[in-house]
Design a protein around this motif. Sequence first.
Motif, PDB file in Angstrom:
ATOM      1  N   UNK A   1       0.838  -1.196   0.000  1.00  0.00           N
ATOM      2  CA  UNK A   1       0.000   0.000   0.000  1.00  0.00           C
ATOM      3  C   UNK A   1       0.879   1.253   0.000  1.00  0.00           C
ATOM      4  N   UNK A   2       0.273   2.373  -0.311  1.00  0.00           N
ATOM      5  CA  UNK A   2       1.009   3.631  -0.311  1.00  0.00           C
ATOM      6  C   UNK A   2       0.092   4.754   0.143  1.00  0.00           C
ATOM      7  N   UNK A   3       0.703   5.893   0.444  1.00  0.00           N
ATOM      8  CA  UNK A   3      -0.083   7.067   0.796  1.00  0.00           C
ATOM      9  C   UNK A   3       0.242   8.188  -0.173  1.00  0.00           C
ATOM     10  N   UNK A   4      -0.734   9.034  -0.429  1.00  0.00           N
ATOM     11  CA  UNK A   4      -0.556  10.066  -1.447  1.00  0.00           C
ATOM     12  C   UNK A   4      -0.339  11.449  -0.848  1.00  0.00           C
ATOM     13  N   UNK A   5      -0.460  11.586   0.479  1.00  0.00           N
ATOM     14  CA  UNK A   5      -0.506  12.913   1.075  1.00  0.00           C
ATOM     15  C   UNK A   5       0.730  13.260   1.895  1.00  0.00           C
ATOM     16  N   UNK A   6       1.813  12.494   1.747  1.00  0.00           N
ATOM     17  CA  UNK A   6       3.008  12.777   2.541  1.00  0.00           C
ATOM     18  C   UNK A   6       4.197  12.066   1.920  1.00  0.00           C
ATOM     19  N   UNK A   7       5.380  12.274   2.498  1.00  0.00           N
ATOM     20  CA  UNK A   7       6.553  11.558   2.032  1.00  0.00           C
ATOM     21  C   UNK A   7       6.339  10.052   2.204  1.00  0.00           C
ATOM     22  N   UNK A   8       7.012   9.280   1.370  1.00  0.00           N
ATOM     23  CA  UNK A   8       6.837   7.831   1.380  1.00  0.00           C
ATOM     24  C   UNK A   8       7.575   7.192   2.569  1.00  0.00           C
ATOM     25  N   UNK A   9       7.030   6.071   3.033  1.00  0.00           N
ATOM     26  CA  UNK A   9       7.671   5.310   4.105  1.00  0.00           C
ATOM     27  C   UNK A   9       8.548   4.184   3.563  1.00  0.00           C
ATOM     28  N   UNK A  10       8.430   3.929   2.263  1.00  0.00           N
ATOM     29  CA  UNK A  10       9.281   2.913   1.631  1.00  0.00           C
ATOM     30  C   UNK A  10       9.542   3.336   0.185  1.00  0.00           C
ATOM     31  N   UNK A  11      10.760   3.084  -0.249  1.00  0.00           N
ATOM     32  CA  UNK A  11      11.139   3.283  -1.650  1.00  0.00           C
ATOM     33  C   UNK A  11      11.720   1.970  -2.158  1.00  0.00           C
ATOM     34  N   UNK A  12      11.335   1.586  -3.379  1.00  0.00           N
ATOM     35  CA  UNK A  12      11.870   0.380  -3.988  1.00  0.00           C
ATOM     36  C   UNK A  12      12.954   0.758  -4.990  1.00  0.00           C
ATOM     37  N   UNK A  13      14.041   0.008  -4.961  1.00  0.00           N
ATOM     38  CA  UNK A  13      15.249   0.345  -5.705  1.00  0.00           C
ATOM     39  C   UNK A  13      15.460  -0.653  -6.840  1.00  0.00           C
TER      40      UNK A  13
END
Length: 293
Positions: free
Chosen positions: A223-235
């Motif tokens: 899942x992701x959120x659209x209203x703030x910085x991300x909690x995970x980034x995929x590399x």
Amino acid sequence: MTAETHVFERPPEGAAEDWSIPQQWEDYTAEEHETWDILFERQLKQLPGRASQAFLDGIDVLNLSKPGIPDFEELSERLMNATGWQVIAVPGLVPDDVFFDHLANRRFVAGNFIRERDQLDYLQEPDVFHDVFGHVPMLANPVFGDYMEAYGRGGLRALEYDSLDHLARLYWYTVEFGLIDEPEGLRIYGSGIVSSHGESLFALDDPSPNRIGFDMKRVMQTNYRIDDFQQVYFVIQSFEELLRVTVETDFAPLYAELEDSRDYAPDDVADEDSVITRGTQAYARERAAASPA
């Protein structure tokens, strides 16, 4: 719903059936061009050593350093010569089937409006700066251009399987918020990061988010959120690998498998993850603590 939200249920007056509209470049005001220049200058100063080489090369290929909001006709001519893509104006967010069809035919849709001066740091709906500065330079890269076309074709197929939620996560964690491991270190290529003054720092420097090696199924479970910085980034390791995995994956059985698989929260770390950076999640906790109960 008012037109000012740039979200419509059907093509507004003046739009074609495919939702395209004239950009009407001549109607931009001096203040709107200046807003673009302010956003462009501060991001261009910040991104060397942070953005992927493909993104920086795209800025040069497309001559985006020219002052003012780009003219889509001129931009499309340069982009067509580079990779066969073009940019078309739309009034705002478009339906999924329209969006996928444009991508599958190498047409990138971009809003023709620009944010107000008091929204320089955050805008929930993508404007011309996010769409053109954030997305279009990557389309000048032949491999990434092929990936975007493949994603569009995959999106049209996903409509048949009712699996858009899972496919949207792939777009979110690659096209919008992806990182790449280059010889010099982790770099940004996702448009949501490169067009954001704050997140282009946060994504690489802050100890809070997890940074995890790309895995197709894992990404589509997250899942992701659209209203703030991300909690995970995929590399990803390379754009070639991203394209190869996308083209070679048989999505029909993957969608079926995902229906019976768990979803991950953005801050989760699974045992099988290839963890590059295990985040502290301090930023997310601070934001949660500051939010009204």
